[in-house]
Design a protein around this motif. Structure first.
Motif, PDB file in Angstrom:
ATOM      1  N   PRO A  68       0.827  -1.202   0.000  1.00 16.94           N
ATOM      2  CA  PRO A  68       0.000   0.000   0.000  1.00 16.94           C
ATOM      3  C   PRO A  68       0.867   1.260   0.000  1.00 16.94           C
ATOM      4  N   GLU A  69       0.324   2.300  -0.581  1.00 10.68           N
ATOM      5  CA  GLU A  69       1.016   3.575  -0.645  1.00 10.68           C
ATOM      6  C   GLU A  69       1.156   4.161   0.757  1.00 10.68           C
ATOM      7  N   LYS A  70       2.339   4.656   1.084  1.00 13.83           N
ATOM      8  CA  LYS A  70       2.560   5.283   2.383  1.00 13.83           C
ATOM      9  C   LYS A  70       2.049   6.719   2.329  1.00 13.83           C
ATOM     10  N   LEU A  71       1.103   7.019   3.218  1.00 11.77           N
ATOM     11  CA  LEU A  71       0.507   8.349   3.267  1.00 11.77           C
ATOM     12  C   LEU A  71       1.167   9.200   4.341  1.00 11.77           C
ATOM     13  N   HIS A  72       1.100  10.501   4.126  1.00 15.59           N
ATOM     14  CA  HIS A  72       1.660  11.463   5.067  1.00 15.59           C
ATOM     15  C   HIS A  72       0.679  12.625   5.167  1.00 15.59           C
ATOM     16  N   GLU A  73       0.658  13.288   6.313  1.00 17.49           N
ATOM     17  CA  GLU A  73      -0.226  14.441   6.478  1.00 17.49           C
ATOM     18  C   GLU A  73       0.535  15.613   7.083  1.00 17.49           C
ATOM     19  N   PHE A  74       0.085  16.802   6.717  1.00 22.82           N
ATOM     20  CA  PHE A  74       0.609  18.050   7.269  1.00 22.82           C
ATOM     21  C   PHE A  74      -0.562  18.908   7.707  1.00 22.82           C
ATOM     22  N   LEU A  75      -0.343  19.676   8.744  1.00 23.57           N
ATOM     23  CA  LEU A  75      -1.279  20.695   9.197  1.00 23.57           C
ATOM     24  C   LEU A  75      -0.441  21.930   9.469  1.00 23.57           C
ATOM     25  N   TYR A  76      -0.772  23.025   8.812  1.00 27.45           N
ATOM     26  CA  TYR A  76       0.008  24.253   9.008  1.00 27.45           C
ATOM     27  C   TYR A  76      -0.916  25.454   9.122  1.00 27.45           C
ATOM     28  N   CYS A  77      -0.369  26.540   9.625  1.00 27.86           N
ATOM     29  CA  CYS A  77      -1.046  27.825   9.694  1.00 27.86           C
ATOM     30  C   CYS A  77      -0.141  28.856   9.035  1.00 27.86           C
ATOM     31  N   SER A  78      -0.744  29.839   8.390  1.00 27.22           N
ATOM     32  CA  SER A  78       0.025  30.931   7.808  1.00 27.22           C
ATOM     33  C   SER A  78      -0.864  32.161   7.705  1.00 27.22           C
ATOM     34  N   LEU A  79      -0.251  33.232   7.321  1.00 27.95           N
ATOM     35  CA  LEU A  79      -0.916  34.518   7.181  1.00 27.95           C
ATOM     36  C   LEU A  79      -0.935  34.882   5.704  1.00 27.95           C
ATOM     37  N   LEU A  80      -2.069  35.379   5.199  1.00 31.62           N
ATOM     38  CA  LEU A  80      -2.109  35.874   3.834  1.00 31.62           C
ATOM     39  C   LEU A  80      -1.175  37.072   3.763  1.00 31.62           C
ATOM     40  N   THR A  81      -0.261  37.052   2.808  1.00 31.70           N
ATOM     41  CA  THR A  81       0.718  38.122   2.684  1.00 31.70           C
ATOM     42  C   THR A  81       0.027  39.472   2.621  1.00 31.70           C
ATOM     43  N   GLN A  82       0.581  40.407   3.354  1.00 33.48           N
ATOM     44  CA  GLN A  82       0.035  41.758   3.430  1.00 33.48           C
ATOM     45  C   GLN A  82      -0.111  42.335   2.035  1.00 33.48           C
ATOM     46  N   ASP A  83      -1.143  43.099   1.818  1.00 39.16           N
ATOM     47  CA  ASP A  83      -1.462  43.768   0.562  1.00 39.16           C
ATOM     48  C   ASP A  83      -2.078  42.856  -0.496  1.00 39.16           C
ATOM     49  N   LEU A  84      -2.249  41.569  -0.196  1.00 41.51           N
ATOM     50  CA  LEU A  84      -2.967  40.699  -1.125  1.00 41.51           C
ATOM     51  C   LEU A  84      -4.444  40.697  -0.726  1.00 41.51           C
ATOM     52  N   PRO A  85      -5.346  40.810  -1.697  1.00 42.06           N
ATOM     53  CA  PRO A  85      -6.769  40.798  -1.355  1.00 42.06           C
ATOM     54  C   PRO A  85      -7.225  39.390  -0.965  1.00 42.06           C
ATOM     55  N   PRO A  89       3.098  10.480   9.597  1.00 42.89           N
ATOM     56  CA  PRO A  89       2.525   9.435   8.755  1.00 42.89           C
ATOM     57  C   PRO A  89       1.031   9.300   9.024  1.00 42.89           C
ATOM     58  N   LEU A  90       0.337   8.765   8.039  1.00 46.90           N
ATOM     59  CA  LEU A  90      -1.115   8.633   8.121  1.00 46.90           C
ATOM     60  C   LEU A  90      -1.493   7.227   7.662  1.00 46.90           C
ATOM     61  N   ALA A  91      -2.314   6.542   8.447  1.00 40.25           N
ATOM     62  CA  ALA A  91      -2.707   5.167   8.127  1.00 40.25           C
ATOM     63  C   ALA A  91      -3.742   5.112   6.998  1.00 40.25           C
ATOM     64  N   ALA A  92      -4.699   6.048   6.997  1.00 39.20           N
ATOM     65  CA  ALA A  92      -5.758   6.052   5.986  1.00 39.20           C
ATOM     66  C   ALA A  92      -6.215   7.485   5.746  1.00 39.20           C
ATOM     67  N   ARG A  93      -6.630   7.768   4.544  1.00 41.28           N
ATOM     68  CA  ARG A  93      -7.079   9.125   4.209  1.00 41.28           C
ATOM     69  C   ARG A  93      -8.262   9.570   5.069  1.00 41.28           C
ATOM     70  N   ARG A  94      -8.261  10.841   5.386  1.00 45.00           N
ATOM     71  CA  ARG A  94      -9.369  11.461   6.112  1.00 45.00           C
ATOM     72  C   ARG A  94     -10.316  12.176   5.142  1.00 45.00           C
ATOM     73  N   TYR A  95      -9.807  12.570   3.956  1.00 43.65           N
ATOM     74  CA  TYR A  95     -10.572  13.332   2.972  1.00 43.65           C
ATOM     75  C   TYR A  95     -10.749  12.478   1.724  1.00 43.65           C
ATOM     76  N   THR A  96     -11.889  11.830   1.628  1.00 46.61           N
ATOM     77  CA  THR A  96     -12.129  10.972   0.475  1.00 46.61           C
ATOM     78  C   THR A  96     -13.206  11.534  -0.444  1.00 46.61           C
ATOM     79  N   GLY A  97     -13.941  12.514  -0.010  1.00 46.97           N
ATOM     80  CA  GLY A  97     -15.045  13.052  -0.803  1.00 46.97           C
ATOM     81  C   GLY A  97     -14.655  14.170  -1.740  1.00 46.97           C
ATOM     82  N   PHE A  98     -13.464  14.736  -1.581  1.00 47.28           N
ATOM     83  CA  PHE A  98     -13.036  15.843  -2.432  1.00 47.28           C
ATOM     84  C   PHE A  98     -11.518  15.958  -2.386  1.00 47.28           C
TER      85      PHE A  98
END
Length: 144
Positions: free
Chosen positions: A14-31, A96-105
């Motif tokens: 089986p394909e080895k899955l990986h997950e990331f969760l991050y936070c960031s700020l929309l660069t200033q002056d971008l709408p 690492p991730l054992a199984a996908r959490r997002y299968t509908g989109f």
């Protein structure tokens, strides 16, 4: 398996899955409308790379949870870290991730009111950050 074969080259594994969760700020002056362009581009590329996930935007801050094949997920994270539309990007969970959490989109988009949910997430790391985000996910109005 011979020495020349790697685990990834064996189609029966089986394909080895990986997950990331991050936070960031929309660069200033971008709408805020920039987010629509980001999602449109992400959906097309992610479909090719086998990435799925959810981008949350509160008008100023991003929070994204995505998953996919290990190398594709690592590549996406590297591109995001270089993307000039993001500022102050902080990875709060990576693993690492054992199984996908997002299968509908391939890439969902949710907008949340006010910075409080994302601000609280930015203060967390690892499994605590992931658990917090997954608990919040049910409250988001997600478009796919």
């Amino acid at each position: 398996m011979t020495q020349e074969q790697s685990p990834a080259s064996n189609p029966a594994e089986p394909e080895k899955l990986h997950e990331f969760l991050y936070c960031s700020l929309l660069t200033q002056d971008l709408p805020p409308a920039t987010v629509g362009a980001i999602v449109t581009q992400a959906r097309a590329r992610n479909a090719v790379d086998g990435i799925s996930g959810l981008l949350v935007f509160d008008g100023q801050f991003f929070c994204q949870h995505f998953e996919g094949p290990h190398e594709a997920a690592q590549g996406l994270m590297a591109r995001l870290q270089r993307d000039p539309r993001h500022a102050d990007l902080v990875v709060v969970h990576d693993g690492p991730l054992a199984a996908r959490r997002y299968t509908g989109f391939a890439m969902g988009l949710a907008e949340c009111e006010g910075p409080d949910p994302i601000s609280a997430l930015q203060a967390l790391r690892g499994e605590a950050a992931l658990a917090y985000f997954l608990a919040l996910r049910a409250s988001f109005d997600i478009s796919s």
